[in-house]
Design a protein around this motif. Structure first.
Motif, mmCIF file in Angstrom:
data_model
loop_
_atom_site.group_PDB
_atom_site.id
_atom_site.type_symbol
_atom_site.label_atom_id
_atom_site.label_comp_id
_atom_site.label_asym_id
_atom_site.label_seq_id
_atom_site.Cartn_x
_atom_site.Cartn_y
_atom_site.Cartn_z
ATOM 1 N N SER A 296 0.803 -1.225 0.000
ATOM 2 C CA SER A 296 0.000 0.000 0.000
ATOM 3 C C SER A 296 0.832 1.268 0.000
ATOM 4 N N ASN A 297 2.149 1.152 -0.107
ATOM 5 C CA ASN A 297 2.974 2.356 -0.155
ATOM 6 C C ASN A 297 2.634 3.191 -1.387
ATOM 7 N N HIS A 298 2.908 4.478 -1.323
ATOM 8 C CA HIS A 298 2.646 5.357 -2.464
ATOM 9 C C HIS A 298 3.451 4.903 -3.679
ATOM 10 N N ASN A 299 4.734 4.601 -3.461
ATOM 11 C CA ASN A 299 5.558 4.004 -4.507
ATOM 12 C C ASN A 299 5.716 2.528 -4.142
ATOM 13 N N VAL A 312 11.482 -15.972 -7.111
ATOM 14 C CA VAL A 312 10.763 -14.798 -6.629
ATOM 15 C C VAL A 312 11.065 -13.650 -7.584
ATOM 16 N N LEU A 313 10.015 -12.984 -8.041
ATOM 17 C CA LEU A 313 10.128 -11.807 -8.884
ATOM 18 C C LEU A 313 9.722 -10.601 -8.049
ATOM 19 N N PHE A 314 10.494 -9.536 -8.152
ATOM 20 C CA PHE A 314 10.301 -8.400 -7.250
ATOM 21 C C PHE A 314 10.487 -7.102 -8.004
ATOM 22 N N GLY A 315 9.665 -6.092 -7.676
ATOM 23 C CA GLY A 315 9.763 -4.806 -8.338
ATOM 24 C C GLY A 315 9.578 -3.646 -7.383
ATOM 25 N N GLY A 316 10.124 -2.511 -7.771
ATOM 26 C CA GLY A 316 10.014 -1.292 -6.983
ATOM 27 C C GLY A 316 10.806 -0.180 -7.641
ATOM 28 N N LEU A 317 10.986 0.928 -6.922
ATOM 29 C CA LEU A 317 11.712 2.095 -7.425
ATOM 30 C C LEU A 317 11.059 2.667 -8.681
ATOM 31 N N ILE A 335 16.694 -4.191 -1.232
ATOM 32 C CA ILE A 335 15.354 -3.908 -0.716
ATOM 33 C C ILE A 335 14.608 -5.210 -0.465
ATOM 34 N N LEU A 336 14.708 -6.151 -1.393
ATOM 35 C CA LEU A 336 14.037 -7.438 -1.234
ATOM 36 C C LEU A 336 14.536 -8.165 0.006
ATOM 37 N N GLY A 337 15.855 -8.154 0.224
ATOM 38 C CA GLY A 337 16.398 -8.810 1.410
ATOM 39 C C GLY A 337 15.945 -8.168 2.701
ATOM 40 N N GLY A 338 15.745 -6.848 2.682
ATOM 41 C CA GLY A 338 15.231 -6.184 3.872
ATOM 42 C C GLY A 338 13.768 -6.481 4.118
ATOM 43 N N LEU A 339 13.025 -6.708 3.041
ATOM 44 C CA LEU A 339 11.594 -6.998 3.159
ATOM 45 C C LEU A 339 11.358 -8.450 3.542
ATOM 46 N N VAL A 340 12.059 -9.363 2.867
ATOM 47 C CA VAL A 340 11.904 -10.806 3.109
ATOM 48 C C VAL A 340 13.259 -11.346 3.548
ATOM 49 N N PRO A 341 13.512 -11.425 4.845
ATOM 50 C CA PRO A 341 14.842 -11.771 5.341
ATOM 51 C C PRO A 341 15.402 -13.091 4.818
ATOM 52 N N SER A 342 14.549 -14.060 4.537
ATOM 53 C CA SER A 342 15.057 -15.342 4.043
ATOM 54 C C SER A 342 15.718 -15.206 2.682
ATOM 55 N N LEU A 343 15.459 -14.076 1.992
ATOM 56 C CA LEU A 343 16.038 -13.863 0.664
ATOM 57 C C LEU A 343 17.232 -12.918 0.694
ATOM 58 N N ALA A 344 17.659 -12.478 1.876
ATOM 59 C CA ALA A 344 18.804 -11.580 1.977
ATOM 60 C C ALA A 344 20.035 -12.245 1.375
ATOM 61 N N ARG A 438 8.098 6.661 6.252
ATOM 62 C CA ARG A 438 7.507 6.606 7.593
ATOM 63 C C ARG A 438 6.958 5.215 7.914
ATOM 64 N N THR A 439 6.952 4.318 6.918
ATOM 65 C CA THR A 439 6.466 2.960 7.141
ATOM 66 C C THR A 439 7.625 1.983 7.147
ATOM 67 N N ARG A 440 7.447 0.840 7.793
ATOM 68 C CA ARG A 440 8.546 -0.123 7.961
ATOM 69 C C ARG A 440 8.926 -0.799 6.655
ATOM 70 N N SER A 441 8.005 -0.844 5.707
ATOM 71 C CA SER A 441 8.338 -1.397 4.398
ATOM 72 C C SER A 441 8.851 -0.319 3.458
ATOM 73 N N GLY A 442 8.202 0.846 3.481
ATOM 74 C CA GLY A 442 8.576 1.914 2.570
ATOM 75 C C GLY A 442 9.961 2.472 2.826
ATOM 76 N N VAL A 443 10.425 2.424 4.075
ATOM 77 C CA VAL A 443 11.741 2.957 4.408
ATOM 78 C C VAL A 443 12.847 2.203 3.672
ATOM 79 N N LEU A 444 12.587 0.989 3.274
ATOM 80 C CA LEU A 444 13.600 0.178 2.589
ATOM 81 C C LEU A 444 14.006 0.800 1.262
ATOM 82 N N ALA A 445 13.051 1.453 0.578
ATOM 83 C CA ALA A 445 13.318 2.005 -0.743
ATOM 84 C C ALA A 445 13.562 3.503 -0.717
ATOM 85 N N SER A 446 13.562 4.103 0.465
ATOM 86 C CA SER A 446 13.714 5.557 0.539
ATOM 87 C C SER A 446 15.179 5.963 0.509
#
Length: 446
Positions: A296-299, A312-317, A335-344, A438-446
């Motif tokens: 639900s992040n803006h970006n 796993v396919l992942f997108g952002g930025l 960013i993916l590793g920060g979101l899903v630790p098992s994939l770090a 300001r969110t725990r997920s969104g901060v990963l890409a900021s």
């Protein structure tokens, strides 16, 4: 959960392919089925060989008209074979906001067509017998904050009440059943949606278009369109072709052919990565729910299993400035590793980009300007809208009543002095990222 970030080996980064993962199973076949010469005349010229162009061409050809599809690169080189493969039913606008601004009747009609767009993909796949690994097991929408969650569930409840769209709320604890992370406060599963393999879907549409008699011309860049409806002359790098009707289906790659359209589209880049092949246990740990997901992040960050369940396919930025594929991939991997630790630290082997297009009102649009038909500005629902509005444009060319659409009726506005060069997109992206930080997920890409 704490993600342990590993250094990326430069040699590994250098081996990351810049081609979309989807091209592994559906490699672009530029010359397969493509004519060596451009016909001098046709009833209709369709510019762009993506989902919009092929659905329009297929509809028109089956209506008895001769159709030539011209593509500047290999057939399907653009965003249609570069996207996430989501079959979704969502806008940047909430249902509640549309009700507040335009009224309940308009909102129901708009979302009704949005649902029809998703269903049109299923219909096209079934009718054309396309094996593209479509799976409608639900779409997970994790929420980045309590405020987001409250607003999301309220909006989904309104959709259920007025439209019958079903969903299941997901608690904070329940997030772990869908996605291997603790960075979200809850969410919802939207039933009846899902994803497919966009490369295989595109390949299936190409086969159907050929079978319907559509002429496909790759590596043929359109340089100008002259004339008026009924008497167009389309100039290309392979010669010129006279036609009665012209369809533009280039979305984020639109530039120069119809300045009026350029001024109404906001092209931007989207970025994705694919991990190395993973074991079944690794996949279950990362994506236990096996669903496509967008937060639900803006970006927004978006994630999904590959259709065969091996990566796993992942997108952002989204909307950030383009850069080298390996460099973008390295950042997305962190960013993916920060979101899903098992994939770090998990290696990636594909990192790619594609151009999307938004509009100033954040709605898709279709129509006809100076005799040239178009459908564009899909605002993150490219597969459903490309299929649905591409078909509608085909029906419009044929003069069929079925072409009627709320997306053709809505005013298609621009801004003063905007010429199609979206200089402001990185600024909007940074603003969105500042909000998301300001969110725990969104901060990963900021």
């Amino acid at each position: 959960m704490v993600a342990i970030q590993k250094q990326v080996d430069p040699a590994t980064a250098a081996s990351v392919a810049a081609d979309p993962y989807w091209w592994k199973a559906a490699p672009l076949a530029a010359d397969e089925g493509a004519d060596n010469t451009l016909p001098s005349r046709a009833d209709v010229v369709v510019i762009g060989s993506g989902f919009t162009g092929l659905n329009a061409a297929l509809t028109i050809a089956r209506g008895g008209r001769s159709v030539v599809v011209v593509e500047a690169r290999a057939l399907g080189h653009g965003a249609s074979t570069r996207n996430a493969g989501f079959v979704s039913r969502a806008f940047k606008h909430s249902f509640q906001s549309i009700v507040s601004k335009y009224g309940l009747t308009f909102a129901k009609n708009l979302y009704g067509e949005l649902d029809a767009a998703a269903r049109s993909v299923e219909t096209r796949i079934r009718d054309e017998n396309i094996d593209c690994l479509m799976k409608a097991n639900g779409r997970f929408m994790p929420s980045a904050s309590e405020t987001h969650l409250t607003e999301m569930l309220r909006d989904l409840e309104m959709q259920r009440k007025h439209l019958g769209f079903e969903f299941t709320a997901v608690s904070r604890a329940g997030v772990a059943d869908e996605l291997g992370t603790d960075r979200y406060v809850g969410g919802a599963v939207i039933h009846g949606l899902g994803g497919l393999h966009p490369g295989l879907y595109h390949a299936g549409l190409l086969r159907s278009a050929r079978a319907a008699g559509v002429t496909l011309k790759s590596f043929t860049e359109v340089t100008a369109v002259h004339g008026e409806q009924g008497h167009f002359d389309v100039s290309t790098s392979s010669g010129s072709i006279k036609c009665r009707d012209v369809v533009i289906g280039t979305n984020g790659y639109t530039r120069g052919l119809l300045p009026w359209l350029d001024r109404r589209l906001i092209p931007f880049d989207a970025f994705m990565i694919a991990t190395r092949p993973l074991s079944g246990a690794e996949m279950r740990l990362a994506l236990p729910g096996g669903k496509v997901a967008i937060d639900s992040n803006h970006n927004a960050l978006f994630i999904r299993p590959s259709p065969d369940g091996t990566r796993v396919l992942f997108g952002g930025l989204t909307g950030s400035r383009p850069g080298p594929a390996a460099q973008k991939g390295e950042r997305l991997s962190r960013i993916l590793g920060g979101l899903v630790p098992s994939l770090a630290g998990t290696a990636i082997d594909h990192s790619w980009t594609g151009k999307c297009a938004a509009t100033f009102d954040l709605f898709p649009h279709m129509g006809c300007h100076r005799g040239i038909y178009f459908a564009a500005g899909y605002c993150f629902v490219g597969i459903p809208m490309g299929t649905y509005l591409g078909t509608k444009i085909g029906q419009a060319v044929l003069g069929q009543r079925e072409a009627a659409s709320i997306f053709a009726d809505k005013s298609f506005r621009t801004l003063p002095f905007y010429n199609g060069q979206p200089w402001f997109v990185p600024l909007v992206t940074r603003y969105w990222q500042s909000l998301d930080s300001r969110t725990r997920s969104g901060v990963l890409a900021s």
